[in-house]
Each structure stands twice: as structure tokens, then as C-alpha cells.
Design an enzyme around this catalytic site. Sequence first.
Site, PDB file in Angstrom:
ATOM      1  N   GLN A 285      45.211  29.493  43.318  1.00  0.00           N
ATOM      2  CA  GLN A 285      44.370  30.284  41.338  1.00  0.00           C
ATOM      3  C   GLN A 285      45.612  29.454  40.524  1.00  0.00           C
ATOM      4  O   GLN A 285      45.267  29.338  39.189  1.00  0.00           O
ATOM      5  CB  GLN A 285      44.608  31.770  40.642  1.00  0.00           C
ATOM      6  CG  GLN A 285      45.682  32.486  41.335  1.00  0.00           C
ATOM      7  CD  GLN A 285      45.967  33.718  40.495  1.00  0.00           C
ATOM      8  OE1 GLN A 285      46.798  34.768  40.968  1.00  0.00           O
ATOM      9  NE2 GLN A 285      44.801  33.970  39.394  1.00  0.00           N
TER      10      GLN A 285
ATOM     11  N   GLU B 270      43.646  42.289  35.651  1.00  0.00           N
ATOM     12  CA  GLU B 270      44.314  43.004  35.842  1.00  0.00           C
ATOM     13  C   GLU B 270      45.633  43.049  36.018  1.00  0.00           C
ATOM     14  O   GLU B 270      46.043  42.294  35.855  1.00  0.00           O
ATOM     15  CB  GLU B 270      43.926  43.568  37.410  1.00  0.00           C
ATOM     16  CG  GLU B 270      42.752  43.888  37.746  1.00  0.00           C
ATOM     17  CD  GLU B 270      42.469  44.645  38.866  1.00  0.00           C
ATOM     18  OE1 GLU B 270      42.862  45.132  39.491  1.00  0.00           O
ATOM     19  OE2 GLU B 270      40.987  45.420  39.522  1.00  0.00           O
TER      20      GLU B 270
ATOM     21  N   HIS C  69      49.454  38.025  39.869  1.00  0.00           N
ATOM     22  CA  HIS C  69      49.849  38.486  38.352  1.00  0.00           C
ATOM     23  C   HIS C  69      51.036  37.730  37.721  1.00  0.00           C
ATOM     24  O   HIS C  69      51.544  38.024  36.794  1.00  0.00           O
ATOM     25  CB  HIS C  69      50.130  40.043  38.396  1.00  0.00           C
ATOM     26  CG  HIS C  69      48.682  40.944  39.293  1.00  0.00           C
ATOM     27  ND1 HIS C  69      47.975  40.783  38.666  1.00  0.00           N
ATOM     28  CD2 HIS C  69      48.814  42.128  40.060  1.00  0.00           C
ATOM     29  CE1 HIS C  69      46.723  41.513  39.635  1.00  0.00           C
ATOM     30  NE2 HIS C  69      47.838  42.044  40.811  1.00  0.00           N
TER      31      HIS C  69
ATOM     32  N   ASP D 101      42.985  39.642  39.981  1.00  0.00           N
ATOM     33  CA  ASP D 101      43.563  40.245  40.920  1.00  0.00           C
ATOM     34  C   ASP D 101      44.918  39.771  41.685  1.00  0.00           C
ATOM     35  O   ASP D 101      44.954  40.185  42.844  1.00  0.00           O
ATOM     36  CB  ASP D 101      43.114  41.898  41.516  1.00  0.00           C
ATOM     37  CG  ASP D 101      44.098  43.069  41.942  1.00  0.00           C
ATOM     38  OD1 ASP D 101      45.282  43.075  41.439  1.00  0.00           O
ATOM     39  OD2 ASP D 101      43.857  43.911  42.454  1.00  0.00           O
TER      40      ASP D 101
END
Length: 389
Positions: A250, A300, A275, A272
Amino acid sequence: MQVTMEQAELLILAAGGRETELAAAIEEVGAKAVCSLAVEELVFRCRLPSNKTHVHVRLDLLHGGERFTHTIGVQAGRPVTLVEGEPDTAIFLLEFELAELVRSLYGPLRERRPGTHRSRLLVERPTAKALYDGPLRGDWYSVGRAVDTVLSGCSAGPSDLGELSVRHGTDKWGTWHWYTPHYERHLRALRGEPVRLLEIGIGGYDDPGLGGWSLKMWKAYFPRGLMTGLDVFAKHGLDEPRLRTVRGDQNDPGFLRAFGEEHGPFDVIVDDGSHVNEHILTSFEALFRYVRPGGFYIIEDIWTAYCTKFGGDESPVSPPTTSIGMLQALLDKLHYQERPGEAGDDIAQSVVGVHVYHNIAFIEKGHNAEGGIAPAVSQLFESSPSTPR
Ligand SMILES: C[S@@+](CC[C@H](N)C(=O)[O-])C[C@H]1O[C@@H](n2cnc3c(N)ncnc32)[C@H](O)[C@@H]1O
């Protein structure tokens, strides 16, 4: 033989259309493959059984003069299972026209309707003796409960996302996080739509067989939806109808762009993943363009904005390198039309709402081009609001 995402989508869209469209879609995918898909879906959707005695229910699907027989095992305390082979142990028969079942499963959401199936007790001569000497030992409540459980799988199933979160083992409700009411507030209107959802972070980290909990929760919440999971570790063993996994980082903008072109657009994207703040920003910048107007990009665990281990910052006002800093900057982008001379970049022109709750943010996509008030009002008033021109 597993139905592909594209074939599942074809059936879902046809199930909302005319009879001839659905018949053509079943023909294209193949009746046997559609039967497997429908039975797997039904078993996935069944509520947890409450019958005391283990019951086998036969499920026959009819199409074009052919009969496809399946046996479903129903027992309290265990999820419903598809029994291998065609054992002669079923005590009750449910019979559906294949197209009717596909429409119940994938068509527009409806209340449960009467008259969708035929049924028959599979006991030759149901005398009192046969009933009490047989494997059920007179526990006929278990038959009714088991049949009701199987039929529960033919409808959209529960819409309480908290319950689905706990059932499928993700932590979006209870213990750590309290996200599901926020999700329901924003996503309820999409529930009956053929939604395409992407979640970054499948779960289970480097264990290839572990994870997929939230993807299953979404699959249950959106009965007509297609779920895609993205993870830095390969998770292909978790693929199942309406749920596919893709491996990728990501934090790699090149990969994300290619991924978006191949698999997008999406109605909902949920981050999610790691993070890590840098990763959150990279993913948002690369993937927001692949959210459909009317959809949401959700981040999130934005608490990591304050945690240096995740590249966060403990200062009282979050810098733009953190998720919270990025969300603050989005408020200015949302209002670009109020700032004279500001054209607004691609993101500014497509953000129509920023909804921030404790630890989770929903960024709403649309066309942010209604026109500004501030520049028009400045032209009306020469020097101060009390002296109009
Ligand atoms: C918190 S778990 C996801 C849990 C899952 N969404 C659920 O609720 O069931 C985080 C996942 O993100 C993945 N991940 C970590 N870094 C990543 C990266 N750079 N790109 C994509 N996925 C990543 C991990 O491998 C892990 O499986």
C-alpha cells in the site's frame, strides 16, 4: 469449479433484471457452476443453527429438466456445512428453481416471500413409531429449526454490522474498536447495491491461511457486493465466491495505480493496513481517484497520527505528514471554491464531505463544484459587510 468475480457480477446484475437476462446469464456461466455458487452462498449466509439433534436437509435445484442435489448439515453450535456426496440421510427436502434461488440471493433486497420453494418430509411412512424410533427420537422441533436455518440463508441475512463483525471475527466492533455504527450510518444506503469494496489489510500478516475476517463481514453485509482484499502478504488461499485477494504494498504508488486501473473503480475503500502514516497518505493519494462518486474512502486507526512508532507526531497540532494532518488539510481542499484564485486539485474537486470520528475517518466522494459564496460576497461588499456596492 469456482465462479470468477466477473461471472458473479454478471449473475448479480442479471438477478436485478428481466427473467430472460437472468436465464442468459445462467446459460453463460453454466447451470452446474451457478448451483455450486448459489449453495455456497446460501451456506455462508445461514444463521447459526439452534436445533438440538443433528439434521441433514436435502436441497435440490432444478434447471432445464436437470436436478442438482446437495445435502446440508445443520447442528446447534456449529456453522451450517455442505455435506460431501449425496448421502441418504436427509430427513427433509427443499426444492428450488435455480433461477428463483439466484434471484432471492442476488436480486434487489426484499422481505422473505412465501411460495419460493417446494418441500417434503423424506420419511416413507411417518407413523408415530417411525418418528420416535428414528434418529430424531421424536425431536421434531429440530427439523423445523434446521429447515428454518437453511431458509435463512436464502435472504439477505442480518444487517447489524456489529453482530456480523463478531460472527466473522474482525475487531471492528467490541474490545478495541467501536467502528460499526459509523460504518452503518454511512454505508447503509448502499447495502442493497452491487457494491464493489476494497479493503487494504486482509489480516493474519505473514500466515497465508489466516485473515479475511472483515472481508467476510463485508460480504455478509453487502449480499450483492464484490469484495477485494489487498495485503502485502499473499492470501490467495482465502479466495472464495465474491471475495478475491491481491498481493501488493500500500506504500507503492506505481503498484497502486496499476491495481486501481485493473480492479477499480470501487464504491468503498477501507484502509485497515499497516496504519503507518506515510502508507496511509500514499494509499489515499493513489486510490481516491478510484472511488466512485457517491462512495467513501475510509481510514481506520487514525490514532497512529500521534504515535511515533507509526511515523506519527506527538505535537499538539498534527503536521501534514500524518493522517490527522492530511484530514485537516482536506477541510481546506473541501472549501477551495471559497478561496479566490484557487482552482482546486483533483482531490479538492472530488471531496464532498469529511466525517471524522474517534479513530476513524470517512471521506465522501462526489463533484465539489457547486460554486463559492465567499468570492461572490466580496464583489458585493466594497469595504465591509455594512456597505454593499
Ligand atoms: C489489522 S490487519 C487487517 C485486519 C482485517 N482488515 C480485519 O479487520 O479482519 C493489517 C493487515 O495489513 C497488512 N499490511 C501491513 N503492511 C502492509 C502494506 N504495506 N501493504 C498492504 N498491506 C499491509 C498486514 O499484513 C495485515 O494482514
